[in-house]
Design an enzyme around this catalytic site. Structure first.
Site, PDB file in Angstrom:
ATOM      1  CG  ASP A   9       8.365   1.353   5.188  1.00 31.57           C
ATOM      2  OD1 ASP A   9       8.111   1.694   3.970  1.00 31.57           O
ATOM      3  OD2 ASP A   9       8.043   1.879   6.060  1.00 31.57           O
ATOM      4  CB  SER A  30       5.988  -0.172   1.242  1.00 35.31           C
ATOM      5  OG  SER A  30       5.306  -0.579   2.827  1.00 35.31           O
ATOM      6  CG  ASP A  77       3.599   7.667   5.186  1.00 34.58           C
ATOM      7  OD1 ASP A  77       3.850   6.503   4.386  1.00 34.58           O
ATOM      8  OD2 ASP A  77       4.730   7.648   5.997  1.00 34.58           O
TER       9      ASP A  77
END
Ligand code: GLA
Length: 431
Positions: free
Chosen positions: A159, A191, A220
């Site tokens: 992430d 990500s 998201d």
């Protein structure tokens, strides 16, 4: 001397072009991922069944192994944020929260492997994860990659909270190299593009394809149709940039499947499944497999939708038509000259009877075998023949279209065999 220089040059060129030759994820990965459904639920005392703990992942692994998921390809069990302890250990390594993961990540990986499953883990390029847990700053990349390999992890999601663009530009390729250097094949999910707006010139899809197996491009997903529709719109509005970036070993990731949760009707669930298949998207369910309804399970376990998603050619599909009346048509070319079509309705009134023909959808002359993915019905259809599909509001009709049969009596016979066997999930095989 000259030979040595030449050899060095060849070696450098090879490693440059084969940057992410980890052999992983030649078709989109499938499995289960904790985040959307279980978030950062830490309350194991009052909510032991749903908190982020090893028990949750063991439960989901058992369901995948025992309820027919694994055989269909759903093999990853992926931990997301909030798994770690707030502190690294005395050697500077990440460690799992000892209360919630008393047996540790390695044991959990072994549990998965013993059942023919794989374990995914989450980390963050930055000072902290999005949930505030220890992140992986540039100086920790090698150590963390080695830790994941030591734990026998099979996939890693990196992430990007709490880092800037410059750090990400260094960190994502470095992590790719570090994972490769461990010698353990570890699927790598980045990500990075989602943190840079998902589009060129800030995002370099050529580079991403060389360093990551999949990447989140966009925001998201949440448990609502609004969220699914927003993602669909973004991905197909930008299909000219995104589709060419995808292929075996490198996939755009529109985020988890929320089929089986609370936000989607059955029609909307079929729409998400159909369009994720058209997009060659990773299929990570984020739902509760212990309590999932049979309706949702039937959609997620649809064999033809999965065959389409997993097509070995790995070409990401596109939107062909966006009609003003609120019907979109999507198309994905498949191996063996087959293809998939999705008719999607944005309407909110009643089932819409959409009329078109295969030739209008750019199909070449011939007679095609159509298999309706969600009804299981088959029919033969000529390119020029007008047809009508009835598409429910916020729903889809999805077709698998097999290669045109050349006109000869033997083929006529073959076509009827094909109809007969359609329900047995062997349309992709030569009859
Ligand atoms: C970000 C990611 C999500 C999830 C959360 C965890 O928002 O995009 O997929 O991993 O962080 O905190």
């Amino acid at each position: 001397m000259q030979v040595a220089v030449l050899l060095l040059l060849v070696a450098a060129l090879c490693s440059a072009t084969l940057a992410l030759d980890n052999g992983e994820m030649r078709v989109p990965p499938m499995g289960w991922l904790a985040w959307e459904r279980f978030r950062c639920d830490l309350d194991c005392e009052h909510d032991p069944k749903n908190c982020i703990s090893e028990n949750l992942f063991i439960d989901m692994a058992d369901r995948l192994a025992e309820d027919g998921w694994r055989e269909l390809g759903y093999v990853y069990v992926n931990i997301d944020d909030c798994w770690s302890s707030m502190k690294r250990d005395e050697k500077g390594r990440l460690q799992a929260d000892p209360k919630r993961f008393p047996r540790g990540i390695k044991e959990l990986a072994r549990y998965m492997h013993a059942r023919g499953l794989k374990l995914g883990l989450y980390g963050d390029m930055g000072t902290h994860t999005c949930g505030g847990y220890p992140g992986t700053t540039l100086d920790n990349i090698d150590l963390d990659a080695q830790t994941f390999a030591d734990w026998e992890v099979d996939m890693f999601k990196f992430d990007g909270c709490y880092s800037n663009a410059t750090e990400q530009e260094q960190g994502y390729p470095l992590m790719s190299k570090a994972l490769n250097a461990t010698g353990r094949p570890i699927g790598y999910s980045c990500s990075w593009p989602a943190y840079q707006g998902g589009l060129p010139p800030k995002v370099n899809y050529t580079e991403l394809g060389q360093i990551c197996n999949l990447w989140r491009n966009y925001g998201d997903i949440q448990d609502s149709w609004d969220s699914v529709l927003n993602i669909i719109n973004w991905f197909f509005e930008n299909q000219d940039v995104l589709a060419p970036a995808a292929g075996p070993g490198k996939w755009n990731d529109p985020d988890m499947l929320i089929v089986g949760d609370f936000g989607l009707s059955m029609d909307q669930s079929r729409a998400q499944m159909a369009l994720w298949a058209i997009m060659a998207a990773p299929l990570f369910m984020s739902n509760d497999l212990r309590t999932i309804s049979s309706g949702a399970r039937t959609i997620l376990q649809n064999k033809m939708a999965i065959i389409i998603n997993q097509d070995p050619m790995g070409v990401q599909g596109r939107r062909l038509v966006k009609e003003k009346i609120g019907i979109d048509v999507f198309w994905r070319p498949l191996s063996k000259n087959a293809s998939a079509l999705v008719f999607f309705s944005r309407r909110t009134d009643m089932p819409y009877r959409y009329q078109t023909s295969l030739s209008k959808l750019n199909y070449t002359a011939g007679s095609y075998e159509i298999y309706d993915v969600f009804t299981g019905k088959s029919m033969a259809l000529k390119d020029s023949a007008p047809f009508v599909v009835s598409v429910n509001p916020t729903g889809v009709v999805m077709w698998h279209v097999s290669a045109p049969a050349k006109w000869n009596p033997r083929h006529f016979y073959k076509a009827s065999v094909c109809v007969y066997t359609a329900n047995r999930y062997d349309l992709n095989e030569e009859v």
